[in-house]
Design a protein around this motif. Structure first.
Motif, PDB file in Angstrom:
ATOM      1  N   GLU A 354      -5.462   0.902 -16.441  1.00 24.92           N
ATOM      2  CA  GLU A 354      -5.825   1.286 -15.066  1.00 24.92           C
ATOM      3  C   GLU A 354      -7.258   0.887 -14.737  1.00 24.92           C
ATOM      4  O   GLU A 354      -7.536   0.359 -13.656  1.00 24.92           O
ATOM      5  CB  GLU A 354      -5.631   2.792 -14.897  1.00 24.92           C
ATOM      6  CG  GLU A 354      -4.176   3.232 -14.960  1.00 24.92           C
ATOM      7  CD  GLU A 354      -3.999   4.722 -15.164  1.00 24.92           C
ATOM      8  OE1 GLU A 354      -2.831   5.180 -15.166  1.00 24.92           O
ATOM      9  OE2 GLU A 354      -4.995   5.445 -15.326  1.00 24.92           O
ATOM     10  N   ALA A 355      -8.176   1.151 -15.667  1.00 26.48           N
ATOM     11  CA  ALA A 355      -9.580   0.799 -15.430  1.00 26.48           C
ATOM     12  C   ALA A 355      -9.753  -0.714 -15.304  1.00 26.48           C
ATOM     13  O   ALA A 355     -10.526  -1.196 -14.462  1.00 26.48           O
ATOM     14  CB  ALA A 355     -10.452   1.339 -16.558  1.00 26.48           C
ATOM     15  N   LYS A 356      -9.033  -1.459 -16.119  1.00 30.07           N
ATOM     16  CA  LYS A 356      -9.127  -2.920 -16.045  1.00 30.07           C
ATOM     17  C   LYS A 356      -8.605  -3.430 -14.713  1.00 30.07           C
ATOM     18  O   LYS A 356      -9.167  -4.356 -14.111  1.00 30.07           O
ATOM     19  CB  LYS A 356      -8.353  -3.558 -17.197  1.00 30.07           C
ATOM     20  CG  LYS A 356      -8.510  -5.071 -17.254  1.00 30.07           C
ATOM     21  CD  LYS A 356      -7.840  -5.659 -18.485  1.00 30.07           C
ATOM     22  CE  LYS A 356      -8.054  -7.172 -18.541  1.00 30.07           C
ATOM     23  NZ  LYS A 356      -7.416  -7.764 -19.754  1.00 30.07           N
ATOM     24  N   ALA A 357      -7.508  -2.833 -14.233  1.00 29.42           N
ATOM     25  CA  ALA A 357      -6.960  -3.242 -12.942  1.00 29.42           C
ATOM     26  C   ALA A 357      -7.930  -2.947 -11.804  1.00 29.42           C
ATOM     27  O   ALA A 357      -8.032  -3.704 -10.839  1.00 29.42           O
ATOM     28  CB  ALA A 357      -5.630  -2.529 -12.694  1.00 29.42           C
ATOM     29  N   LEU A 358      -8.681  -1.847 -11.939  1.00 32.74           N
ATOM     30  CA  LEU A 358      -9.600  -1.438 -10.871  1.00 32.74           C
ATOM     31  C   LEU A 358     -10.937  -2.162 -10.947  1.00 32.74           C
ATOM     32  O   LEU A 358     -11.474  -2.600  -9.927  1.00 32.74           O
ATOM     33  CB  LEU A 358      -9.830   0.075 -10.955  1.00 32.74           C
ATOM     34  CG  LEU A 358     -10.632   0.716  -9.821  1.00 32.74           C
ATOM     35  CD1 LEU A 358      -9.908   0.534  -8.483  1.00 32.74           C
ATOM     36  CD2 LEU A 358     -10.845   2.201 -10.099  1.00 32.74           C
ATOM     37  N   TYR A 359     -11.476  -2.314 -12.170  1.00 33.39           N
ATOM     38  CA  TYR A 359     -12.821  -2.865 -12.319  1.00 33.39           C
ATOM     39  C   TYR A 359     -12.855  -4.271 -12.916  1.00 33.39           C
ATOM     40  O   TYR A 359     -13.909  -4.897 -12.975  1.00 33.39           O
ATOM     41  CB  TYR A 359     -13.667  -1.947 -13.210  1.00 33.39           C
ATOM     42  CG  TYR A 359     -13.814  -0.546 -12.674  1.00 33.39           C
ATOM     43  CD1 TYR A 359     -14.364  -0.304 -11.421  1.00 33.39           C
ATOM     44  CD2 TYR A 359     -13.386   0.545 -13.421  1.00 33.39           C
ATOM     45  CE1 TYR A 359     -14.495   0.989 -10.939  1.00 33.39           C
ATOM     46  CE2 TYR A 359     -13.513   1.846 -12.953  1.00 33.39           C
ATOM     47  CZ  TYR A 359     -14.064   2.055 -11.707  1.00 33.39           C
ATOM     48  OH  TYR A 359     -14.193   3.330 -11.226  1.00 33.39           O
TER      49      TYR A 359
END
Length: 495
Positions: A354-359
């Motif tokens: 999720e963090a990779k998709a967002l940032y």
């Protein structure tokens, strides 16, 4: 065997997850489901090995290999392939009281020791397990099964996590009158307060609790043994007591600047969010909020990962997760991490995905150690200092972490969450009962026996073994119930 060549004919398939950028907008479970035909195909990949390592849980080099509750995995894989779902459910419940819990949160050490994984990708065991119990509930096959007769013996179980619930379920099955004491306002222990809702729906937990209550187990919440009821009184009032209070003391992290505001232990952060969500859908504001904050999570394990996922759903400005361990390789190290050990390979868990998709990047920093917290004039944390580390063996043979000169860095931080593990069981009950504890403060009792040094008192789960997996807690709860039944009745028919 489903089909002798299934593992060669079919490729491994797992269910798709909801889109990361969509699922961080809510607190619902993130997994999707596979069709029965797809599951049947995955069941066909099982080889029904002559020596199936998947269903015998052992500990190898500090990790778990195989299934600690000894699930009859080849049997129910074959039954799914044949379309015999009801029979598969019976096989599953034969060894596991709560497959809906393990199917959601277990890291699946069974898959790590699957023989098919020696030359390819392992059988999709965990997904099939979850599908079996889901179908069991949807078809109405899972119903209360109260015992036909009662023994008249009374047993108290302290703690309603997976170990406590498993012990209670088995003891009730044996006909004993079981009362479970929980200090929180809801039953479930870490299943309720500890594991975020997107990994395990609290409706799923309550559904099982309701079944256990319908089978005759009494649940008492908001009652802490050792405070609301003395430990001695509990032992006097019951024929046996099973302590399953968990290993809930957070490991202390005291460095320069630890006194600044905005630094919290992970479970305080997670539990405040879960409770507020269950009480008011977060509308009461009674939780530690990461909204618009730069969040640093210190700890690279599952609890730290859950903190990352929770911070994203709060709407944090950024989130970074620190781990002292080195970045894992992309492929299993056949020399230092051979089969059937659990494979230590680089993966993205749900929160990192999720963090990779967002940032645009994995939020983790590897081989890093925090050396100092920096605060502002208002007494709140504003940043922290770190250094890269390497693992070495000192002159005594100990493995230690050594700072690497010149690798010092500073990270901006408005909220710091400490997720570096736990220091054993809380000591109120052990001190009141004069229970023997080990050097980690866990209550002493031999594995497989579970009896403490005090008559009538048994212990199981994390309170005995220290922080561990949900599936190990279920294993110990079941086995402790058998030993308690032997103590009360002279023999036991429990597995």
């Amino acid at each position: 065997m489903s089909t002798p060549t299934g593992f060669m004919e079919y490729t491994r398939q797992i269910p798709a997850d909801r889109d990361p950028l969509e699922r961080i907008k809510d607190w619902e479970e993130f997994h999707k489901h596979m069709s029965e035909e797809e599951l049947r195909t995955q069941g066909a990949r099982c080889m029904d090995c002559g020596t199936p390592y998947c269903h015998t849980g052992i500990e190898l080099t500090g990790g778990t290999s195989g299934c600690p509750v000894n699930n009859l995995i080849p049997e129910w894989n074959n039954l799914i392939y044949r379309g015999l779902w009801r029979e598969a459910l019976d096989r599953l419940h034969k060894t596991n009281n709560f497959p809906e819990f393990t199917g959601s949160v277990c890291p699946a050490p069974c898959e790590g020791s699957c023989t098919v994984g020696l030359i390819g990708k392992p059988v999709t065991i965990k997904t099939i397990e979850q599908a079996i119990i889901d179908k069991g509930f949807s078809e109405g096959w899972v119903t209360p099964q109260p015992p036909e007769k009662r023994s008249g013996k009374k047993v108290a179980v302290v703690g309603s996590g997976p170990a406590g619930l498993a012990a209670a379920a088995q003891l009730n099955k044996a006909g004993h009158l079981v009362t479970v004491y929980e200090r929180a306002d809801r039953i479930g222990g870490l299943l309720t307060y500890g594991i975020p809702t997107m990994k395990l729906s609290k409706g799923v937990v309550q559904r099982r609790v309701d079944l256990l209550a319908a089978e005759g187990i009494q649940f008492i919440t908001n009652t802490e043994i050792g405070k609301d009821i003395s430990s001695d009184q509990l032992v006097n009032d019951y024929d046996a007591v099973v302590l399953c209070g968990g290993a809930t003391r957070p490991r202390q992290f005291k460095i320069e600047g630890s006194e600044f505001e905005g630094i919290h232990y992970a479970m305080d952060y997670l539990n405040s969010t879960i409770k507020s969500y269950l009480d008011s859908n977060l509308e009461d504001g009674q939780y530690i909020d990461a909204k618009d904050k730069n969040v640093i999570v210190i700890g690279g394990g599952d609890t730290g990962t859950d903190c990352v996922a929770t911070a994203l759903r709060h709407g944090c400005a950024s989130v970074t997760q620190f781990g002292t361990h080195a970045k894992a390789p992309l492929e299993r190290d056949e020399v230092n991490n051979p089969w059937p050990q659990f494979p230590n390979v680089y993966t993205l868990d749900y929160a990192q995905e999720e963090a990779k998709a967002l940032y645009g990047r994995d939020p983790r920093e590897f081989s890093i150690m925090t050396t100092k917290f920096i605060g502002g004039e208002n007494g709140r944390v504003t940043a922290l200092e770190t250094v890269q580390i390497e693992r070495i063996v000192d002159e005594t043979g100990r493995k230690i972490y050594q700072p690497i000169p010149g690798t010092e860095r500073e990270f901006k931080a408005d909220l710091v969450l400490i997720a570096i593990g736990f220091d054993g069981a809380e000591q109120t009950i052990p001190e009141q009962l004069s229970l023997e504890t080990d050097r980690w403060s866990n209550v002493k009792a031999k594995y497989g026996i579970y009896k403490t040094n005090v008559d009538k008192v048994f212990t199981a789960g994390d309170m005995r073994r220290g922080q561990s997996l949900v599936v190990w807690a279920i294993n110990e709860g079941r086995e402790a119930a058998r030993e308690v039944d032997k103590y009360l009745m002279g023999s036991s028919m429990l597995p």
